[in-house]
Design a protein around this motif. Structure first.
Motif: not given
Ligand code: SF4
Length: 441
Positions: A247-248, A286-288, A290-304
């Motif tokens: 945020a700073e 977190w966003r409250s 640091c409103p400019d926070l960018t969050i990147r992520s990865t996901f898995i679909v179709g896990f057993p």
């Protein structure tokens, strides 16, 4: 230096790239040259990836090409931890070593191609040899991982978490900054766990005793005055403490958190770190701050065992979390992974359908979040200038190289790669922003 030419192929993730850079730096220090074709090389080194089956196939394919076109091949990297896979396919390779085993790789090279005499040590640039453009660099803070995610074999390949003492990491970061690097990308398998294996032992940095710990690492890096971007962070409570630094504006407001799923039952089956955290509430908190926070992520679909209802609830979670940058994989079994024993596989066409739907929601969120930036001022880091010099490709605080979007600047006269520029965002599409230099708006 007429002889001693090495062909080098680096496969796999940014972590493997860091290993390649270290080997290349050592080779240059010893006076070896690099060749840009298999035919022109006296020997070829292949740094392999063994993470998923496709990566294994790619690695074996590249080794095959190098064998065919050169015939003198040294193999290292993640796949090297399973030497029989390589020697069964390519019995003629000269040597096979596992990941991070620089000495063994160098030994194999010395044995098959002795170093040229009188190495020109002075020719070595102070920051080492970088495969990435000069203005950004990956900073690897640890090797290995203490988690046991059931779909992953990295702990088996790379061993338990081994953090580098903070003084060593900071000295490397400082050297890179002094050599002109403008952005450091902090990488490891589990960045938030940094130092836990060393019991957060103190180490000397600029004459002070500093703890080898995630938070003190972020604070120390913030003092270098360059961009610092955090990758592979898990949503543990102590991550909250670095959000104020973002945020700073002291480190980039960017978190790469591989959530992989949102449903507690699937996360438990995956044995994901921090699986019991209420991630939605944490993201909002977190966003409250640091409103400019960018969050990147990865996901898995179709896990057993993933049911329709669990997938729908993942989609709802994504819509609520409004993550900025999202990648998604269809689950595919990895040889040796514990998840193979779970049974209850999801049909391929169901996986495909879920992947399509997931990516549609993610694209819509990305589009909306980027559209919110139109009209705003932003500092960006320039990566490339086009041939005519009238536009530039840059990245903002929310864009990691290679994996995220770009900021395309029209009228980029006077900009050059590695420089920061002040721009105003003029338009947005699904993944990229368009901008003009501030003077021109
Ligand atoms: S955190 Fe999980 S997915 Fe990542 S390296 Fe460790 S075991 Fe593998």
């Amino acid at each position: 230096m007429g002889s001693g030419k090495i062909g080098f192929v680096s496969l796999g993730c940014p972590k493997a790239l860091v290993d390649s850079e270290r080997i290349l730096t050592q080779l240059r220090a010893e006076g070896y040259d690099t060749a840009d074709s298999y035919e022109g090389a006296d020997l070829v080194v292949v740094n392999t990836c063994g993470f998923i089956d496709e990566a294994v196939d790619e690695s074996l394919g590249v080794i095959g090409d190098a064998m065919e076109q050169n015939g003198r091949v040294v193999v290292t990297g993640c796949l090297g931890a399973r030497p029989e896979t390589i020697s069964d396919a390519h019995p003629g390779v000269l040597s096979i070593t596992g990941p991070h085993n620089y000495e063994a790789v160098m030994q194999a090279i010395h044995q098959h191609l002795p170093p040229p005499h009188d190495p020109f040590q002075d020719l070595l640039p102070p920051q080492g040899v970088k495969l990435t453009p000069r203005h950004y660099a990956y900073l690897k803070i640890s090797e290995g991982c203490n988690n046991r995610c059931t779909f992953c074999i990295i702990p088996a390949l790379r061993g338990r978490l081994a953090s580098r003492p903070i003084g060593e990491v900071m000295r490397e970061a400082e050297r890179l900054a002094a050599a002109g690097v403008r952005e450091l990308l902090v990488i490891s398998q589990d960045t938030s766990a940094y130092g836990s294996d060393l019991r957060y032992r103190e180490d000397d940095w600029r004459g002070q005793q500093v703890e080898t710990r995630f938070q003190s690492l972020c604070e120390s890096l913030a003092g270098l005055g360059i961009w610092v971007r955090l990758h592979y962070v898990y949503p543990y409570p102590h991550v909250d403490k670095v959000i104020p630094l973002m945020a700073e504006g002291r480190i980039l407001p960017y978190l790469d958190i591989p959530f992989q799923h949102a449903e507690p039952r699937i996360l438990r089956l995956m044995k994901r770190p921090a699986h019991s955290e209420d991630t939605l509430r944490r993201i909002q908190a977190w966003r409250s701050v640091c409103p400019d926070l960018t969050i990147r992520s990865t996901f898995i679909v179709g896990f057993p065992g993933e049911t329709d209802a669990e997938f729908e609830s993942l989609l709802e979670w994504l819509a609520d979390a409004r993550l900025d940058r999202v990648g998604c994989f269809k689950y595919s079994p990895v040889e040796g992974a514990a998840a193979n024993a779970l049974g209850d596989p999801v049909e391929e066409d169901v996986k495909e359908d879920r992947w399509q739907r997931f990516m549609q929601v993610a694209a819509l969120i990305s589009e909306e979040r980027l559209a919110d930036k139109i009209g705003r001022r932003m500092t960006v880091l320039v990566d490339e200038i086009d041939k005519d010099g009238d536009s530039a490709i840059a990245r903002g605080p929310g864009d990691a190289p290679e994996i995220d979007g770009r900021v395309i600047i029209q009228g980029g006269a006077g900009l050059h790669p590695g420089s920061f520029a002040d721009v105003r965002i003029t338009a947005a599409d699904t993944y990229d922003l368009h901008a003009a230099p501030v003077e021109a708006t």
